[in-house]
Design an enzyme around this catalytic site. Structure first.
Site, PDB file in Angstrom:
ATOM      1  N   SER A  90     -23.815  43.704 -41.360  1.00 23.30           N
ATOM      2  CA  SER A  90     -25.202  43.205 -41.348  1.00 23.30           C
ATOM      3  C   SER A  90     -25.418  41.954 -42.181  1.00 23.30           C
ATOM      4  O   SER A  90     -26.496  41.360 -42.100  1.00 23.30           O
ATOM      5  CB  SER A  90     -26.159  44.287 -41.831  1.00 23.30           C
ATOM      6  OG  SER A  90     -26.333  45.214 -40.809  1.00 23.30           O
ATOM      7  N   LYS A 142     -26.538  39.028 -40.272  1.00 20.77           N
ATOM      8  CA  LYS A 142     -27.927  38.880 -39.815  1.00 20.77           C
ATOM      9  C   LYS A 142     -28.654  37.733 -40.516  1.00 20.77           C
ATOM     10  O   LYS A 142     -29.613  37.182 -39.990  1.00 20.77           O
ATOM     11  CB  LYS A 142     -28.678  40.196 -40.025  1.00 20.77           C
ATOM     12  CG  LYS A 142     -28.098  41.357 -39.195  1.00 20.77           C
ATOM     13  CD  LYS A 142     -28.720  42.697 -39.573  1.00 20.77           C
ATOM     14  CE  LYS A 142     -28.095  43.843 -38.781  1.00 20.77           C
ATOM     15  NZ  LYS A 142     -28.584  45.173 -39.232  1.00 20.77           N
ATOM     16  N   TYR A 163     -24.114  41.243 -30.384  1.00 20.06           N
ATOM     17  CA  TYR A 163     -24.486  41.838 -31.681  1.00 20.06           C
ATOM     18  C   TYR A 163     -23.278  42.541 -32.325  1.00 20.06           C
ATOM     19  O   TYR A 163     -22.983  42.343 -33.505  1.00 20.06           O
ATOM     20  CB  TYR A 163     -25.652  42.814 -31.470  1.00 20.06           C
ATOM     21  CG  TYR A 163     -25.984  43.620 -32.699  1.00 20.06           C
ATOM     22  CD1 TYR A 163     -26.655  43.044 -33.776  1.00 20.06           C
ATOM     23  CD2 TYR A 163     -25.593  44.957 -32.806  1.00 20.06           C
ATOM     24  CE1 TYR A 163     -26.940  43.782 -34.923  1.00 20.06           C
ATOM     25  CE2 TYR A 163     -25.880  45.697 -33.940  1.00 20.06           C
ATOM     26  CZ  TYR A 163     -26.543  45.104 -35.002  1.00 20.06           C
ATOM     27  OH  TYR A 163     -26.811  45.840 -36.132  1.00 20.06           O
ATOM     28  N   TYR A 201     -32.456  47.396 -46.612  1.00 17.53           N
ATOM     29  CA  TYR A 201     -33.125  48.519 -45.933  1.00 17.53           C
ATOM     30  C   TYR A 201     -34.088  49.205 -46.887  1.00 17.53           C
ATOM     31  O   TYR A 201     -34.790  48.518 -47.632  1.00 17.53           O
ATOM     32  CB  TYR A 201     -32.078  49.486 -45.353  1.00 17.53           C
ATOM     33  CG  TYR A 201     -31.049  48.777 -44.523  1.00 17.53           C
ATOM     34  CD1 TYR A 201     -31.436  48.095 -43.369  1.00 17.53           C
ATOM     35  CD2 TYR A 201     -29.716  48.722 -44.883  1.00 17.53           C
ATOM     36  CE1 TYR A 201     -30.515  47.409 -42.600  1.00 17.53           C
ATOM     37  CE2 TYR A 201     -28.783  48.045 -44.116  1.00 17.53           C
ATOM     38  CZ  TYR A 201     -29.195  47.385 -42.976  1.00 17.53           C
ATOM     39  OH  TYR A 201     -28.291  46.713 -42.223  1.00 17.53           O
ATOM     40  N   VAL A 215     -22.826  47.395 -43.846  1.00 21.67           N
ATOM     41  CA  VAL A 215     -22.154  48.691 -44.004  1.00 21.67           C
ATOM     42  C   VAL A 215     -20.649  48.571 -44.207  1.00 21.67           C
ATOM     43  O   VAL A 215     -19.978  49.561 -44.481  1.00 21.67           O
ATOM     44  CB  VAL A 215     -22.438  49.692 -42.852  1.00 21.67           C
ATOM     45  CG1 VAL A 215     -23.855  50.195 -42.878  1.00 21.67           C
ATOM     46  CG2 VAL A 215     -22.073  49.113 -41.512  1.00 21.67           C
TER      47      VAL A 215
HETATM   48  N1  GLU Z   1     -23.052  46.938 -37.029  1.00 23.41           N
HETATM   49  C1  GLU Z   1     -23.802  47.849 -37.861  1.00 23.41           C
HETATM   50  C2  GLU Z   1     -24.744  48.660 -36.999  1.00 23.41           C
HETATM   51  O1  GLU Z   1     -25.340  48.088 -36.133  1.00 23.41           O
HETATM   52  C3  GLU Z   1     -24.550  47.075 -38.876  1.00 23.41           C
HETATM   53  C4  GLU Z   1     -25.299  47.928 -39.872  1.00 23.41           C
HETATM   54  C5  GLU Z   1     -25.193  47.413 -41.283  1.00 23.41           C
HETATM   55  O2  GLU Z   1     -24.297  46.686 -41.632  1.00 23.41           O
HETATM   56  O3  GLU Z   1     -26.065  47.782 -42.082  1.00 23.41           O
HETATM   57  O4  GLU Z   1     -24.900  49.821 -37.156  1.00 23.41           O
END
Ligand code: GLU
Length: 313
Positions: free
Chosen positions: A68, A71, A195, A247, A265
């Protein structure tokens, strides 16, 4: 070497040693099988200061799955493409929910709360994809990362992408749900394919800290002097990182570290000390909110020892 850079080098080395000695490491992400295989003993830290000095320690050259953290970069690209129109399809308020929550999406008629929860990031990726083939959109994202980091070797880990593609049922649910509200323009499989691959970009702490420099320098890419984005936009991206980058652990991160940051993650965190430094840390073990546990602890120590909190000394 100036006194300040000698201090930074020593502090970074000390923190990496302290983190190595700790036994509270959190749990690696299990829901993406390829990430479940990563050894949670790794720890890397890299800091690129405003004057270009680089301080690194631990596994700072070892590539990991940025997940993430990608992003932040897709948000930057999408804002470049759509400008403030982007905010019609995604909000910018903290969600207070887990990264893959679907509940809020139903209440808010398919408009994700912010670009950093999964639903929001999928909507952002969909915007980048529009008018392109998935391969071209991915090429654009990858070229942007390579340019920012000043490193042509950054690549996608295909095994991680395939692993998530096989098991990404929750993301498929989020994407289909948004599609039903007309929030996504492209076929769901195509948007998800881009994605998953953007999340599977592998970078080292050093590469990631280099890539984040423009956010620490009011939108300017230090090597070329190019204004990647306007200063105001850099400030606003930092604001969204601060409020939404971890988050439902975003409040805790702001409270303890006091810097804009985005976690993934894979256990990576990119943190920005505006005007001072771009920082990347990697420790694969996560806390209950899905953020790197020792990554956060290390950043808390760094921010305190360097006096970098944006909230004051
Ligand atoms: N590729 C992971 C997902 O979509 C990213 C989530 C993350 O890194 O927090 O679940």
């Amino acid at each position: 070497m100036t006194n300040a850079s000698a201090d930074l080098g020593r502090i970074v080395t000390d923190i990496a040693e302290e983190m190595r000695a700790r036994t509270d490491r959190g749990e690696v992400a299990h829901y993406i099988p390829e990430l479940a295989r990563v050894d949670n003993k790794h720890f890397g830290l890299a800091v690129v200061g405003a004057d270009g000095e680089v301080a690194c320690a631990g596994d700072s050259d070892m590539p990991f799955s940025i997940q993430s953290v990608s992003k932040v970069f897709t948000l930057t690209l999408a804002l470049g493409k759509a400008g403030d129109r982007l905010w019609q399809r995604v909000g910018r308020e903290p969600s207070g929910s887990p990264f893959n929550s679907i509940v809020q999406l139903e209440r808010e008629r398919g408009i994700p709360r912010n670009p950093f929860i999964n639903a929001g990031a999928i909507a952002v990726t969909d915007l980048i994809l529009s008018g392109h083939q998935p391969r071209e959109a991915l090429g654009e994202i990858l070229s942007f990362m390579r340019f920012l980091a000043d490193d042509p070797d950054i690549a996608i880990d295909e095994a991680v992408a395939a692993s998530e593609q096989r098991t990404g049922f929750r993301n498929a649910a989020l994407a289909n749900y948004m599609k039903s509200f007309g929030v996504l323009d492209n076929p769901v499989e195509m948007t998800l394919g881009v994605y998953f691959h953007q999340c599977a970009i592998a970078m080292s702490c050093k590469q990631l800290a280099m890539a984040g420099r423009f956010l620490a320098q009011s939108g300017c890419h230090p090597k070329t002097g190019l204004q990647v984005i306007q200063a105001e936009r850099a400030r606003r991206i930092n604001a969204v990182m601060l409020t939404c980058g971890h988050y439902d652990g975003s409040g805790e991160f702001a409270y303890r570290v006091g810097l804009p940051g985005k976690s993934g993650v894979g256990g990576g965190i990119l943190a920005i000390a505006p005007g001072k430094a771009s920082i990347a840390v990697w420790s694969p073990g996560l806390d209950a909110a899905g953020n790197s546990h020792l990554g956060r602890v290390a950043l808390e120590a760094l921010s305190k020892r360097m006096n970098w909190s944006i909230f004051g000394a």
